[in-house]
Design a protein around this motif. Structure first.
Motif, PDB file in Angstrom:
ATOM      1  N   SER A  62      -6.428   4.770  -4.934  1.00 55.17           N
ATOM      2  CA  SER A  62      -5.012   4.831  -5.268  1.00 55.17           C
ATOM      3  C   SER A  62      -4.442   6.233  -5.099  1.00 55.17           C
ATOM      4  O   SER A  62      -3.256   6.402  -4.825  1.00 55.17           O
ATOM      5  CB  SER A  62      -4.799   4.359  -6.718  1.00 55.17           C
ATOM      6  OG  SER A  62      -5.464   5.209  -7.631  1.00 55.17           O
ATOM      7  N   PRO A  65      -4.232   7.673  -0.105  1.00 58.65           N
ATOM      8  CA  PRO A  65      -3.859   6.540   0.756  1.00 58.65           C
ATOM      9  C   PRO A  65      -4.723   6.417   2.006  1.00 58.65           C
ATOM     10  O   PRO A  65      -5.015   5.306   2.455  1.00 58.65           O
ATOM     11  CB  PRO A  65      -2.399   6.856   1.119  1.00 58.65           C
ATOM     12  CG  PRO A  65      -1.909   7.705  -0.003  1.00 58.65           C
ATOM     13  CD  PRO A  65      -3.083   8.535  -0.410  1.00 58.65           C
ATOM     14  N   SER A  68      -7.805   4.641   1.129  1.00 58.97           N
ATOM     15  CA  SER A  68      -7.477   3.231   0.947  1.00 58.97           C
ATOM     16  C   SER A  68      -7.343   2.527   2.286  1.00 58.97           C
ATOM     17  O   SER A  68      -7.827   1.400   2.471  1.00 58.97           O
ATOM     18  CB  SER A  68      -6.164   3.108   0.156  1.00 58.97           C
ATOM     19  OG  SER A  68      -5.808   1.753   0.011  1.00 58.97           O
ATOM     20  N   LEU A  69      -6.691   3.204   3.239  1.00 52.95           N
ATOM     21  CA  LEU A  69      -6.487   2.619   4.568  1.00 52.95           C
ATOM     22  C   LEU A  69      -7.815   2.414   5.289  1.00 52.95           C
ATOM     23  O   LEU A  69      -8.082   1.330   5.826  1.00 52.95           O
ATOM     24  CB  LEU A  69      -5.574   3.526   5.392  1.00 52.95           C
ATOM     25  CG  LEU A  69      -5.317   3.093   6.842  1.00 52.95           C
ATOM     26  CD1 LEU A  69      -4.635   1.737   6.870  1.00 52.95           C
ATOM     27  CD2 LEU A  69      -4.482   4.139   7.563  1.00 52.95           C
ATOM     28  N   LYS A 138      -6.151  -1.388  -6.389  1.00 51.33           N
ATOM     29  CA  LYS A 138      -4.710  -1.246  -6.173  1.00 51.33           C
ATOM     30  C   LYS A 138      -3.904  -1.556  -7.432  1.00 51.33           C
ATOM     31  O   LYS A 138      -2.713  -1.258  -7.494  1.00 51.33           O
ATOM     32  CB  LYS A 138      -4.250  -2.190  -5.047  1.00 51.33           C
ATOM     33  CG  LYS A 138      -4.998  -2.027  -3.736  1.00 51.33           C
ATOM     34  CD  LYS A 138      -4.324  -2.782  -2.608  1.00 51.33           C
ATOM     35  CE  LYS A 138      -4.256  -4.273  -2.877  1.00 51.33           C
ATOM     36  NZ  LYS A 138      -5.562  -4.919  -2.717  1.00 51.33           N
ATOM     37  N   TYR A 200      -2.462  -5.387   3.643  1.00 50.24           N
ATOM     38  CA  TYR A 200      -2.363  -4.225   2.765  1.00 50.24           C
ATOM     39  C   TYR A 200      -2.414  -2.929   3.588  1.00 50.24           C
ATOM     40  O   TYR A 200      -1.647  -1.989   3.335  1.00 50.24           O
ATOM     41  CB  TYR A 200      -3.498  -4.246   1.751  1.00 50.24           C
ATOM     42  CG  TYR A 200      -3.573  -3.018   0.878  1.00 50.24           C
ATOM     43  CD1 TYR A 200      -2.551  -2.699  -0.003  1.00 50.24           C
ATOM     44  CD2 TYR A 200      -4.677  -2.172   0.948  1.00 50.24           C
ATOM     45  CE1 TYR A 200      -2.621  -1.566  -0.803  1.00 50.24           C
ATOM     46  CE2 TYR A 200      -4.758  -1.043   0.146  1.00 50.24           C
ATOM     47  CZ  TYR A 200      -3.728  -0.748  -0.724  1.00 50.24           C
ATOM     48  OH  TYR A 200      -3.794   0.375  -1.502  1.00 50.24           O
ATOM     49  N   LEU A 204       0.464   0.036   4.019  1.00 49.94           N
ATOM     50  CA  LEU A 204       0.196   1.461   3.810  1.00 49.94           C
ATOM     51  C   LEU A 204       0.696   2.291   4.985  1.00 49.94           C
ATOM     52  O   LEU A 204       1.300   3.359   4.799  1.00 49.94           O
ATOM     53  CB  LEU A 204      -1.304   1.701   3.616  1.00 49.94           C
ATOM     54  CG  LEU A 204      -1.895   1.390   2.250  1.00 49.94           C
ATOM     55  CD1 LEU A 204      -3.399   1.625   2.282  1.00 49.94           C
ATOM     56  CD2 LEU A 204      -1.268   2.252   1.175  1.00 49.94           C
ATOM     57  N   LYS A 207       4.468   2.454   4.948  1.00 50.26           N
ATOM     58  CA  LYS A 207       4.932   3.327   3.859  1.00 50.26           C
ATOM     59  C   LYS A 207       4.777   4.794   4.249  1.00 50.26           C
ATOM     60  O   LYS A 207       5.647   5.634   3.910  1.00 50.26           O
ATOM     61  CB  LYS A 207       4.111   3.040   2.594  1.00 50.26           C
ATOM     62  CG  LYS A 207       4.594   3.827   1.365  1.00 50.26           C
ATOM     63  CD  LYS A 207       3.726   3.519   0.156  1.00 50.26           C
ATOM     64  CE  LYS A 207       3.828   2.054  -0.224  1.00 50.26           C
ATOM     65  NZ  LYS A 207       3.058   1.773  -1.470  1.00 50.26           N
ATOM     66  N   GLN A 208       3.678   5.144   4.942  1.00 47.01           N
ATOM     67  CA  GLN A 208       3.466   6.525   5.350  1.00 47.01           C
ATOM     68  C   GLN A 208       4.444   6.944   6.442  1.00 47.01           C
ATOM     69  O   GLN A 208       4.887   8.102   6.491  1.00 47.01           O
ATOM     70  CB  GLN A 208       2.019   6.716   5.840  1.00 47.01           C
ATOM     71  CG  GLN A 208       0.973   6.557   4.757  1.00 47.01           C
ATOM     72  CD  GLN A 208       1.143   7.543   3.635  1.00 47.01           C
ATOM     73  OE1 GLN A 208       1.332   8.748   3.841  1.00 47.01           O
ATOM     74  NE2 GLN A 208       1.115   7.053   2.398  1.00 47.01           N
TER      75      GLN A 208
END
Length: 210
Positions: A62, A65, A68-69, A138, A200, A204, A207-208
């Motif tokens: 979290s 990122p 997470s990716l 998440k 998901y 991400l 969002k980036q």
């Protein structure tokens, strides 16, 4: 409650497959040898590894990122491969699972084998720490607890049900058709979870960028 069910389903998709751990539990159950000790180690192993995945790795995911990716993409690739292998097993001819081989001569030997197939198997870490952790990580703390509770309930029911129910199901699991059905269901669940991880990862990236 939805998060609790999600944790249960995710764990079910990962835990229900023909592997070294389940094969050994099934064999011990059919032979009625040291069943409680074997399944207790398997369950406690999941408690430890899933907790690390959801709480420990989940926090790292979290906060970073990119981690997470990467984990989501690797998890999706692994799950697609895992699911494909399950589908291949449905149509592949060969020996089906039969509890056989040398019987455990002592409780110590049975427990040592269980520890080995639990903690020396890289798939166990991918399933519990990486996959379960990437999905449950998440969520907020309350969500993580519900997700973890659902996953651990599935683990508990599966191992204890497999261990103590093996004797009753031995005639069914001696048939390849039973494993074909199980493999097909496992493959579908693996694909579903893989797609969710890809979605998901896509979110991400968006969002980036924006």
């Amino acid at each position: 409650m939805n998060i609790f069910i999600q944790g249960f389903i995710v764990c079910f998709g990962l835990i229900v497959s023909i592997g070294a751990q389940n094969a050994f539990v099934l064999k011990q159950g059919i032979l009625k040898q040291h069943v409680f000790g074997v399944i207790l180690i398997c369950f406690l192993g999941d408690v430890f590894l899933m907790t690390i995945g959801v709480l420990g790795l989940g926090t790292l995911i979290s906060e970073l990122p990119i981690v997470s990716l990467v984990i989501s993409l690797l998890g999706a690739i692994f799950l697609f491969t895992y699911g494909s292998r399950s589908f291949i097993s449905v149509f592949k001819s060969g020996d089906y699972l039969v509890a056989r081989g040398e019987n455990a001569s002592s409780l110590q030997k049975a427990l040592m084998v269980t520890l080995a197939i639990t903690f020396l198997n890289p798939h166990v870490y991918i399933d519990t720490v990486v996959i379960v952790g990437s999905i449950g990580g998440k969520l907020d703390f309350s969500g993580k607890m519900y997700f973890l509770a659902g996953a651990l309930l599935c683990s508990f029911l599966w191992f204890f049900g497999l261990g103590y129910g093996a004797r009753l199901l031995s005639s069914y699991f001696a048939k390849r058709r039973t494993w074909q059905i199980l493999d097909a269901i496992t493959g579908l669940i693996m694909y579903f979870i893989a797609f969710s991880l890809l979605i998901y990862a896509y979110q991400l990236i968006i969002k980036q960028i924006f």
